[in-house]
Motif scaffolding. Structure first.
Motif, mmCIF file in Angstrom:
data_model
loop_
_atom_site.group_PDB
_atom_site.id
_atom_site.type_symbol
_atom_site.label_atom_id
_atom_site.label_comp_id
_atom_site.label_asym_id
_atom_site.label_seq_id
_atom_site.Cartn_x
_atom_site.Cartn_y
_atom_site.Cartn_z
ATOM 1 N N PHE A 1 0.810 -1.223 0.000
ATOM 2 C CA PHE A 1 0.000 0.000 0.000
ATOM 3 C C PHE A 1 0.839 1.268 0.000
ATOM 4 C CE2 PHE A 1 -2.892 -3.182 1.881
ATOM 5 C CZ PHE A 1 -4.001 -2.983 1.085
ATOM 6 N N GLY A 2 2.167 1.103 0.054
ATOM 7 C CA GLY A 2 3.022 2.284 0.066
ATOM 8 C C GLY A 2 3.057 2.986 1.409
ATOM 9 N N GLN A 3 2.398 2.419 2.394
ATOM 10 C CA GLN A 3 2.365 2.951 3.752
ATOM 11 C C GLN A 3 1.927 1.823 4.680
ATOM 12 O OE1 GLN A 3 -1.292 5.494 2.619
ATOM 13 N NE2 GLN A 3 -1.582 5.148 4.805
ATOM 14 N N ILE A 4 2.112 1.987 5.969
ATOM 15 C CA ILE A 4 1.613 0.987 6.914
ATOM 16 C C ILE A 4 0.095 1.072 6.899
ATOM 17 C CG2 ILE A 4 1.564 0.215 9.298
ATOM 18 C CD1 ILE A 4 4.309 1.429 9.691
ATOM 19 N N PRO A 5 -0.601 -0.002 6.504
ATOM 20 C CA PRO A 5 -2.058 0.086 6.293
ATOM 21 C C PRO A 5 -2.880 -0.026 7.581
ATOM 22 C CG PRO A 5 -1.302 -2.101 5.725
ATOM 23 C CD PRO A 5 -0.079 -1.327 6.114
ATOM 24 N N PHE A 6 -2.437 0.649 8.641
ATOM 25 C CA PHE A 6 -3.189 0.713 9.890
ATOM 26 C C PHE A 6 -3.562 2.166 10.147
ATOM 27 C CE2 PHE A 6 -1.742 -3.518 10.397
ATOM 28 C CZ PHE A 6 -2.498 -4.115 11.405
ATOM 29 N N PHE A 7 -4.825 2.383 10.500
ATOM 30 C CA PHE A 7 -5.333 3.739 10.673
ATOM 31 C C PHE A 7 -6.001 3.843 12.041
ATOM 32 C CE2 PHE A 7 -5.554 2.288 6.321
ATOM 33 C CZ PHE A 7 -4.804 3.238 5.644
ATOM 34 N N ARG A 8 -5.523 4.784 12.851
ATOM 35 C CA ARG A 8 -6.017 4.912 14.227
ATOM 36 C C ARG A 8 -7.141 5.936 14.307
ATOM 37 N NH1 ARG A 8 -1.697 7.175 17.353
ATOM 38 N NH2 ARG A 8 -2.850 9.151 17.257
#
Length: 492
Positions: free
Chosen positions: A226-233
């Motif tokens: 995903f080009g980024q860590i796919p975790f969203f807080r």
């Protein structure tokens, strides 16, 4: 990638942090595990030694106020009837409906994330690829997620560690799966229950890109990151604290008062036993005999006199009622049962009852919008790649309007009043038609009846066929309105 000993240390340190302790407390109270469950009664014996009193009743009742308040807020935040993701571009709106608005899986996971954020102070979403190769989202329990920053002052994470209990082994040991994510790949580990963390040998590609998936009807295997860590807080507030904190002491007080009242009743109305000539030397045995066997032994001149003490029922009930009111007030929630007692049946009263809850939800929405923007950014990137478009964040807006409970009878009365006002305006226009001329009168009638004159003027009577008569034109307008889907029109 992190080493096993580093992973263990990071998980242990995070579990012991004040942030996670408060999160666990919010989760514990949500599930009815209150501090009252650990309540014990002590006394000082004749030797001056503190001992636990196991002869007295110790009923421990937990009252799940926090569960009610948290679920009420979560459902109210997501109570809007209109779609959450919106765009004025029809093609983009169709795609947003596909990914978000009409996606039952997304909506249920979003509810769990909102509820988890309220209960624990923060919660997570993570992205993955479904069977269609489409980005989807799932809620991740914040108690199982560890954010790892290279420096404590950094905004973004270098790694995210996601650990979860997989199963209990035959010898009773918890087998925990551990995932370590960075911006390019994910590595899988397993904890054997004895604190030994090793790479998971059951995974063919380890480490591997964020997503490995197959598309329906396609045998090929696809790899993608995903080009980024796919975790969203998603944060409940700036401090990432549970909404339980302001009202925990009040809930504990209510639990104590109610449990104490039950204990008073159970202990024979606080009876005092005046015993003469007791044949024995153990007072605990005396009380046990009274409660269990309903008799005691006394000497020849012995006697038992029971003196009862009135239970302070009214005082306890008053304190419980005060605590309950404060729980809902400082918890910024609506006591819907209390609305019955106040006779609050009009919209003004209902809106007043929801005032504090609205304030709390508005505070939550500030971080909620930022969270939705993070999800949207990932989805827009995918849509643009698949469709060859160049949609931007500014092309999408969110509908966070909430639905308040109102009185149906009053709403019907409001609609009737509005219809009567519309009828009065129409009658006034018709009475002055001669002064304004036919065309202007028709435009004024359309405005009064909330119609677009340009859209319906072709349906009005031709002047040569009597269309210059405003009353005939108004009848034609009524017929047009009656054909509208909302069933509008003038009430005669």
């Amino acid at each position: 990638m992190l080493k096993p000993e580093e992973i263990k240390a990071l998980i242990d340190n995070d579990r012991a942090s004040k942030r996670k302790q408060l999160a666990r407390m919010g989760d514990r109270y949500f599930n009815g595990d209150h501090d009252i469950k650990k309540y014990r009664i002590f006394f000082i014996n004749a030797d001056g030694i503190l001992q636990e009193d196991k002869t007295r009743s110790n009923i421990r009742i937990a009252h799940p106020f926090w569960q009610i308040i948290a679920e009420q807020e979560a459902q109210y935040i997501l109570s809007g009837k209109e779609p959450l993701f919106n765009s004025d571009i029809p093609e983009l709106q169709s795609r947003l409906d596909e990914y978000f608005n009409n996606n039952d899986d997304f909506n249920s996971e979003l509810y769990y994330a909102v509820l988890g954020s309220i209960v624990k102070g923060f919660d997570f979403f993570y992205a993955y690829k479904n069977s269609k190769g489409q980005t989807s989202f799932q809620c991740a329990d914040s108690l199982d997620v560890v954010e790892v920053r290279e420096n404590e002052t950094d905004d973004g994470c270098k790694y995210v560690i996601y650990s979860y209990l997989d199963r209990i082994s035959k010898d009773g040991k918890p087998i925990t799966r551990i995932e370590v994510w960075d911006d390019k790949q994910v590595a899988f580990f397993v904890d054997d229950g004895d604190g030994n963390i090793t790479l998971d040998k059951d995974k063919k590609h380890n480490p591997r890109p964020h997503a490995i998936f197959k598309k329906d009807g396609d045998e090929a295997t696809y790899f993608e990151d995903f080009g980024q860590i796919p975790f969203f807080r998603l944060d409940n507030n700036k401090k990432q604290q549970s909404g339980l904190l302001p009202i925990k002491d009040l809930i504990d007080s209510y639990d104590l008062m109610n449990s104490g009242l039950s204990n008073n009743i159970q202990d024979t109305n606080e009876s005092l036993y005046v015993v003469k000539g007791f044949e024995g030397d153990n007072l605990d045995e005396l009380m046990l005999n009274i409660k269990a066997k309903k008799h005691i032994g006394v000497g020849e001149d012995g006697d038992v006199e029971i003196k009862t003490v009135d239970i302070p029922v009214e005082a306890r009930k008053t304190k419980m009622q005060e605590d309950k009111e404060n729980i809902f007030y400082f918890g910024k929630a609506v006591d819907t049962y209390g609305l019955k007692d106040t006779g609050a049946t009009v919209s003004v009263a209902v809106k007043s009852a929801y005032a504090n809850l609205d304030l709390k939800c508005e505070g939550f929405n500030k971080g909620f919008k930022r969270f939705l923007r993070m999800l949207l950014e990932l989805v827009l990137k995918e849509i643009n790649e698949l469709d060859g478009t160049a949609y931007e964040q500014k092309d999408v807006y969110f509908n966070l309007e909430r639905e308040t409970i109102t009185n149906e009878q009053e709403n019907a009365q409001i609609k009737l009043t509005e219809a009567q006002e519309q009828q009065t305006r129409v009658a006034t226009i018709l009475n002055t038609a001669a002064q304004f001329g036919n065309e202007l009168t028709m435009q004024m009638l359309c405005d009064a009846m909330e119609l677009d004159y340009e859209d319906i003027k072709g349906k009005l009577p031709d002047p040569e066929e009597g269309g210059d008569d405003p009353f005939k034109a108004q009848s034609a307008l009524d017929a047009i309105v009656a054909d509208e889907p909302d069933g509008g029109g003038v009430i005669e």
